[in-house]
Design a protein around this motif. Sequence first.
Motif, PDB file in Angstrom:
ATOM      1  N   GLN A  56     -11.669  -2.166  -9.581  1.00 43.91           N
ATOM      2  CA  GLN A  56     -11.506  -2.974  -8.372  1.00 43.91           C
ATOM      3  C   GLN A  56     -10.054  -2.997  -7.924  1.00 43.91           C
ATOM      4  N   VAL A  57      -9.146  -3.202  -8.863  1.00 44.58           N
ATOM      5  CA  VAL A  57      -7.717  -3.229  -8.532  1.00 44.58           C
ATOM      6  C   VAL A  57      -7.279  -1.889  -7.955  1.00 44.58           C
ATOM      7  N   MET A  58      -7.703  -0.789  -8.577  1.00 42.28           N
ATOM      8  CA  MET A  58      -7.352   0.547  -8.082  1.00 42.28           C
ATOM      9  C   MET A  58      -7.807   0.740  -6.637  1.00 42.28           C
ATOM     10  N   CYS A  59      -9.069   0.448  -6.371  1.00 44.36           N
ATOM     11  CA  CYS A  59      -9.639   0.683  -5.040  1.00 44.36           C
ATOM     12  C   CYS A  59      -9.003  -0.208  -3.979  1.00 44.36           C
ATOM     13  N   VAL A  60      -8.858  -1.493  -4.297  1.00 41.36           N
ATOM     14  CA  VAL A  60      -8.324  -2.431  -3.306  1.00 41.36           C
ATOM     15  C   VAL A  60      -6.849  -2.134  -3.015  1.00 41.36           C
ATOM     16  N   LEU A  61      -6.064  -1.874  -4.058  1.00 41.35           N
ATOM     17  CA  LEU A  61      -4.651  -1.545  -3.833  1.00 41.35           C
ATOM     18  C   LEU A  61      -4.509  -0.262  -3.021  1.00 41.35           C
ATOM     19  N   PHE A  62      -5.367   0.708  -3.300  1.00 41.51           N
ATOM     20  CA  PHE A  62      -5.328   1.962  -2.546  1.00 41.51           C
ATOM     21  C   PHE A  62      -5.519   1.699  -1.061  1.00 41.51           C
ATOM     22  N   THR A  63      -6.565   0.945  -0.707  1.00 42.52           N
ATOM     23  CA  THR A  63      -6.855   0.720   0.710  1.00 42.52           C
ATOM     24  C   THR A  63      -5.824  -0.188   1.369  1.00 42.52           C
ATOM     25  N   GLU A  64      -5.220  -1.089   0.601  1.00 40.56           N
ATOM     26  CA  GLU A  64      -4.152  -1.928   1.164  1.00 40.56           C
ATOM     27  C   GLU A  64      -2.906  -1.099   1.462  1.00 40.56           C
ATOM     28  N   ASP A  65      -2.587  -0.168   0.556  1.00 42.95           N
ATOM     29  CA  ASP A  65      -1.388   0.662   0.718  1.00 42.95           C
ATOM     30  C   ASP A  65      -1.579   1.789   1.727  1.00 42.95           C
ATOM     31  N   ILE A  66      -2.746   2.431   1.690  1.00 43.69           N
ATOM     32  CA  ILE A  66      -2.977   3.676   2.430  1.00 43.69           C
ATOM     33  C   ILE A  66      -3.818   3.452   3.682  1.00 43.69           C
ATOM     34  N   GLY A  67      -4.786   2.543   3.603  1.00 45.13           N
ATOM     35  CA  GLY A  67      -5.737   2.339   4.689  1.00 45.13           C
ATOM     36  C   GLY A  67      -7.011   3.115   4.429  1.00 45.13           C
ATOM     37  N   GLY A  68      -7.912   3.092   5.389  1.00 40.14           N
ATOM     38  CA  GLY A  68      -9.153   3.856   5.286  1.00 40.14           C
ATOM     39  C   GLY A  68     -10.144   3.269   4.302  1.00 40.14           C
TER      40      GLY A  68
END
Length: 119
Positions: free
Chosen positions: A37-49
């Motif tokens: 969950q942390v990986m996915c959420v941080l990814f979308t917060e940083d990168i978008g999409g």
Amino acid sequence: MEKQDSVVLCGASSYEQKYYFNQQFKALPDHIKKELQVMCVLFTEDIGGVLTLEFAPDGTLEFRVQADDNDYLFDEIGSELKIRRYQREKRELLESLELYYRVIFLGEEVRESDEKEEI
């Protein structure tokens, strides 16, 4: 023979600000679910999409990224760099998830070469 689809493990969307976890994998330990969950959420917060982690028919865990055509804030280069970083830093977790999927869902036998031995 029918083409087998990939199976989504989890994903997050910057558009809906939501996280999804496939309940077929509810037997995974809580700390693993939290790390995903942390990986996915941080990814979308940083990168978008939208980021999804999906098992290919052969059991390989793949990162899939999608972005709306009119999303000018989406960082395509950052996306590739962050995925590579996750693949490097979370290699042991990702390999363990692949082995879990191949054994539990695909019914493969664990071979000696799959078991990592520390010397």
